[in-house]
Motif scaffolding. Structure first.
Motif, mmCIF file in Angstrom:
data_model
loop_
_atom_site.group_PDB
_atom_site.id
_atom_site.type_symbol
_atom_site.label_atom_id
_atom_site.label_comp_id
_atom_site.label_asym_id
_atom_site.label_seq_id
_atom_site.Cartn_x
_atom_site.Cartn_y
_atom_site.Cartn_z
ATOM 1 N N SER A 128 13.914 7.680 2.795
ATOM 2 C CA SER A 128 13.890 6.317 3.329
ATOM 3 C C SER A 128 13.287 5.386 2.296
ATOM 4 C CB SER A 128 13.070 6.251 4.613
ATOM 5 O OG SER A 128 13.725 6.941 5.639
ATOM 6 N N GLN A 129 13.932 4.220 2.123
ATOM 7 C CA GLN A 129 13.463 3.236 1.147
ATOM 8 C C GLN A 129 13.519 1.855 1.779
ATOM 9 O OE1 GLN A 129 15.204 3.520 -2.769
ATOM 10 N NE2 GLN A 129 15.183 1.309 -2.984
ATOM 11 N N ALA A 130 12.426 1.108 1.658
ATOM 12 C CA ALA A 130 12.386 -0.253 2.186
ATOM 13 C C ALA A 130 13.328 -1.137 1.385
ATOM 14 C CB ALA A 130 10.969 -0.806 2.115
ATOM 15 N N SER A 131 14.068 -2.012 2.088
ATOM 16 C CA SER A 131 14.980 -2.927 1.404
ATOM 17 C C SER A 131 14.612 -4.384 1.642
ATOM 18 C CB SER A 131 16.420 -2.675 1.843
ATOM 19 O OG SER A 131 16.537 -2.832 3.246
ATOM 20 N N ALA A 173 7.282 0.227 -0.564
ATOM 21 C CA ALA A 173 7.585 -0.923 -1.417
ATOM 22 C C ALA A 173 7.372 -2.245 -0.703
ATOM 23 C CB ALA A 173 9.020 -0.824 -1.912
ATOM 24 N N LEU A 174 6.643 -2.227 0.383
ATOM 25 C CA LEU A 174 6.462 -3.420 1.224
ATOM 26 C C LEU A 174 5.921 -4.615 0.440
ATOM 27 C CD1 LEU A 174 5.543 -3.487 4.760
ATOM 28 C CD2 LEU A 174 3.879 -4.602 3.334
ATOM 29 N N LEU A 175 4.971 -4.378 -0.386
ATOM 30 C CA LEU A 175 4.398 -5.476 -1.165
ATOM 31 C C LEU A 175 4.966 -5.438 -2.569
ATOM 32 C CD1 LEU A 175 0.760 -5.147 0.091
ATOM 33 C CD2 LEU A 175 2.383 -6.906 0.717
ATOM 34 N N ALA A 176 6.268 -5.401 -2.670
ATOM 35 C CA ALA A 176 6.939 -5.268 -3.963
ATOM 36 C C ALA A 176 6.599 -6.444 -4.855
ATOM 37 C CB ALA A 176 8.440 -5.187 -3.773
ATOM 38 N N ASP A 189 18.422 4.964 4.257
ATOM 39 C CA ASP A 189 18.335 6.311 3.702
ATOM 40 C C ASP A 189 19.113 6.326 2.399
ATOM 41 O OD1 ASP A 189 16.793 7.326 5.785
ATOM 42 O OD2 ASP A 189 18.557 7.734 7.008
ATOM 43 N N VAL A 190 18.443 6.690 1.321
ATOM 44 C CA VAL A 190 19.037 6.701 -0.010
ATOM 45 C C VAL A 190 19.163 8.151 -0.477
ATOM 46 C CG1 VAL A 190 18.752 5.930 -2.395
ATOM 47 C CG2 VAL A 190 18.007 4.453 -0.515
ATOM 48 N N LYS A 191 20.377 8.510 -0.879
ATOM 49 C CA LYS A 191 20.616 9.868 -1.393
ATOM 50 C C LYS A 191 19.890 10.053 -2.715
ATOM 51 C CE LYS A 191 24.169 11.689 1.168
ATOM 52 N NZ LYS A 191 23.831 12.749 2.055
#
Length: 162
Positions: free
Chosen positions: A85-88, A17-20, A75-77
């Motif tokens: 793993s999810q970019a924030s 999601a880097l270039l969200a 880390d998102v359940k």
């Protein structure tokens, strides 16, 4: 330009999601992200991926270039009990250039809050769209509403009729 030290990552979980932001047509959040840099460091205890040296991140027609780029992830359940793993957040520093199909934005730094879908660009910011330009110290963009605010002292614009 291809130095043997360059690392290339494609579709890594923490840069997906880097270039969200809104993408149209065939491009979507499922479009892979490719990142190239002279080096990459993962600091898992701090949930960071740090790219250094001639950083280029591309997803479809969107690009971010900088000297250093730090991607923060968590880390998102998942519903099935596993973690992903999810970019924030993303921080880019030094010679930042953001390119889309419509605009080129330059500045000294940029911060993207992927979860809030917002972008801040600072330090001698210049936004170019066609022949129109806007300059100022800080650019704030809500990528959901597409609202843009240039602030931080005097703002200068040059608008050329079509």
């Amino acid at each position: 330009r291809q130095d043997p030290m360059i690392r290339k990552l494609t579709a890594s979980a923490f840069v997906l999601a880097l270039l969200a932001g809104p993408l149209h047509g065939a491009e979507s959040i499922l479009t892979p992200v490719e990142v190239e840099a002279n080096e990459m460091e993962i600091v898992d205890v701090d949930k960071q991926a740090i790219f250094r040296g001639n950083v280029d991140a591309v997803r479809g027609s969107q690009k971010i270039r900088s000297d250093v780029m730090t991607v923060f992830y968590a880390d998102v359940k998942q519903p099935d009990g596993t973690s992903k793993s999810q970019a924030s957040k993303l921080d880019a520093k030094g010679n930042v250039t953001i390119t889309t199909t419509k605009q080129v934005i330059t500045g000294e730094w940029a911060k993207m809050d992927i979860l809030a879908n917002t972008l801040l660009v600072g330090g001698r910011v210049k936004l170019i769209e066609g022949k129109n330009t806007l300059q100022g110290e800080k650019l704030t963009v809500d990528l959901t509403t597409e609202r843009t605010l240039m602030s931080g002292g005097r703002v200068k614009g040059s608008f050329v009729p079509k």
